[in-house]
Design a protein around this motif. Sequence first.
Motif, short mmCIF file in Angstrom:
data_model
loop_
_atom_site.label_atom_id
_atom_site.label_comp_id
_atom_site.label_asym_id
_atom_site.label_seq_id
_atom_site.Cartn_x
_atom_site.Cartn_y
_atom_site.Cartn_z
N ILE A 19 36.82 45.49 46.45
CA ILE A 19 37.61 45.98 45.32
C ILE A 19 37.11 45.37 44.01
O ILE A 19 36.92 46.07 43.02
N ALA A 20 36.88 44.07 44.00
CA ALA A 20 36.39 43.41 42.79
C ALA A 20 35.02 43.96 42.40
O ALA A 20 34.75 44.23 41.23
N GLY A 21 34.15 44.14 43.37
CA GLY A 21 32.82 44.66 43.09
C GLY A 21 32.85 46.09 42.56
O GLY A 21 32.12 46.43 41.63
N VAL A 22 33.69 46.91 43.13
CA VAL A 22 33.80 48.30 42.67
C VAL A 22 34.32 48.34 41.24
O VAL A 22 33.80 49.08 40.41
N PHE A 23 35.30 47.52 40.93
CA PHE A 23 35.85 47.51 39.58
C PHE A 23 34.77 47.16 38.56
O PHE A 23 34.57 47.88 37.59
N VAL A 24 34.07 46.08 38.79
CA VAL A 24 33.03 45.66 37.86
C VAL A 24 31.93 46.72 37.77
O VAL A 24 31.49 47.09 36.68
N GLY A 25 31.51 47.21 38.92
CA GLY A 25 30.44 48.21 38.92
C GLY A 25 30.82 49.49 38.22
O GLY A 25 30.03 50.06 37.49
N ALA A 70 27.72 34.05 35.88
CA ALA A 70 28.31 32.77 36.30
C ALA A 70 29.48 33.00 37.26
O ALA A 70 29.59 32.31 38.29
N LEU A 71 30.32 33.96 36.95
CA LEU A 71 31.47 34.25 37.82
C LEU A 71 31.02 34.83 39.16
O LEU A 71 31.60 34.49 40.20
N GLU A 72 30.01 35.67 39.13
CA GLU A 72 29.49 36.22 40.40
C GLU A 72 28.86 35.12 41.25
O GLU A 72 28.99 35.12 42.47
N ALA A 73 28.21 34.16 40.60
CA ALA A 73 27.65 33.02 41.35
C ALA A 73 28.79 32.20 41.96
O ALA A 73 28.67 31.72 43.10
N GLU A 74 29.87 32.06 41.23
CA GLU A 74 31.04 31.35 41.75
C GLU A 74 31.61 32.08 42.97
O GLU A 74 31.96 31.45 43.98
N HIS A 104 39.89 34.44 45.74
CA HIS A 104 40.79 35.34 45.02
C HIS A 104 40.93 34.91 43.55
O HIS A 104 40.99 35.77 42.66
N MET A 105 40.98 33.63 43.32
CA MET A 105 41.08 33.13 41.94
C MET A 105 39.84 33.52 41.15
O MET A 105 39.93 33.96 40.00
N ALA A 106 38.68 33.37 41.75
CA ALA A 106 37.43 33.73 41.08
C ALA A 106 37.38 35.23 40.80
O ALA A 106 36.96 35.67 39.72
N MET A 107 37.80 36.04 41.77
CA MET A 107 37.84 37.50 41.56
C MET A 107 38.79 37.86 40.43
O MET A 107 38.50 38.73 39.61
N GLY A 108 39.92 37.18 40.39
CA GLY A 108 40.88 37.43 39.32
C GLY A 108 40.32 37.08 37.95
O GLY A 108 40.51 37.81 36.98
N ARG A 109 39.60 35.94 37.87
CA ARG A 109 38.97 35.56 36.61
C ARG A 109 37.94 36.60 36.19
O ARG A 109 37.86 36.98 35.01
N LEU A 110 37.16 37.08 37.14
CA LEU A 110 36.15 38.10 36.84
C LEU A 110 36.82 39.37 36.33
O LEU A 110 36.39 39.96 35.33
N LYS A 112 39.81 39.68 34.91
CA LYS A 112 40.41 39.42 33.60
C LYS A 112 39.35 39.34 32.50
O LYS A 112 39.55 39.88 31.40
N GLU A 113 38.25 38.70 32.79
CA GLU A 113 37.20 38.59 31.79
C GLU A 113 36.51 39.93 31.55
O GLU A 113 36.07 40.23 30.44
N THR A 114 36.43 40.76 32.59
CA THR A 114 35.89 42.11 32.42
C THR A 114 36.79 42.91 31.49
O THR A 114 36.32 43.59 30.57
N LEU A 115 38.08 42.82 31.71
CA LEU A 115 39.02 43.53 30.84
C LEU A 115 38.98 42.99 29.41
O LEU A 115 39.01 43.77 28.45
N ALA A 116 38.88 41.68 29.25
CA ALA A 116 38.77 41.10 27.91
C ALA A 116 37.51 41.63 27.22
O ALA A 116 37.53 41.92 26.01
#
Length: 146
Positions: A19-25, A70-74, A104-110, A112-116
């Motif tokens: 889900i996180a990957g699809v959103f970013v992609g 950086a977030l993807e590396a995390e 889950h925390m890292a995915m959430g940060r990604l 949120k930062e994508t939306l920002a």
Amino acid sequence: MTRARWTMVVAVVAFVAAIAGVFVGRVLVPGHRTEGSQLHELLHHDLKLDTGQQARIGALERRFALRREALEAELRADNVRLAAAIRREHADGPEVNAAVDASHMAMGRLQKETLAHVFAMRQVLRPDQAEAFDRAVTKSLTDDAR
């Protein structure tokens, strides 16, 4: 841990990562013709950005690309820790749960930062451009929900 429980843990982790990957992609990564590339196409070709807008959006994209990397590396590191915890515990134990929570925390940060980043790009646009941009963002997020 029973085989069924193990399968469920792996399935849940894989689903959340997908889900996180699809959103970013879909929203940001250009490539083959997807809704994300449609947003990219709109932003860089259809909206007729002036030189100042192009420079500001280019700077935002370069800055976000570094942060996204950086977030993807995390996230990848979290997956390694999760795999190690699964190897050690062979159960839905405290290390596995902590690793899943960290992921889950890292995915959430990604997310949120994508939306920002999307909102920061929107701020560069004129009202007429922002209206078209909003429609494209909404479309990219809702097309899969149909």
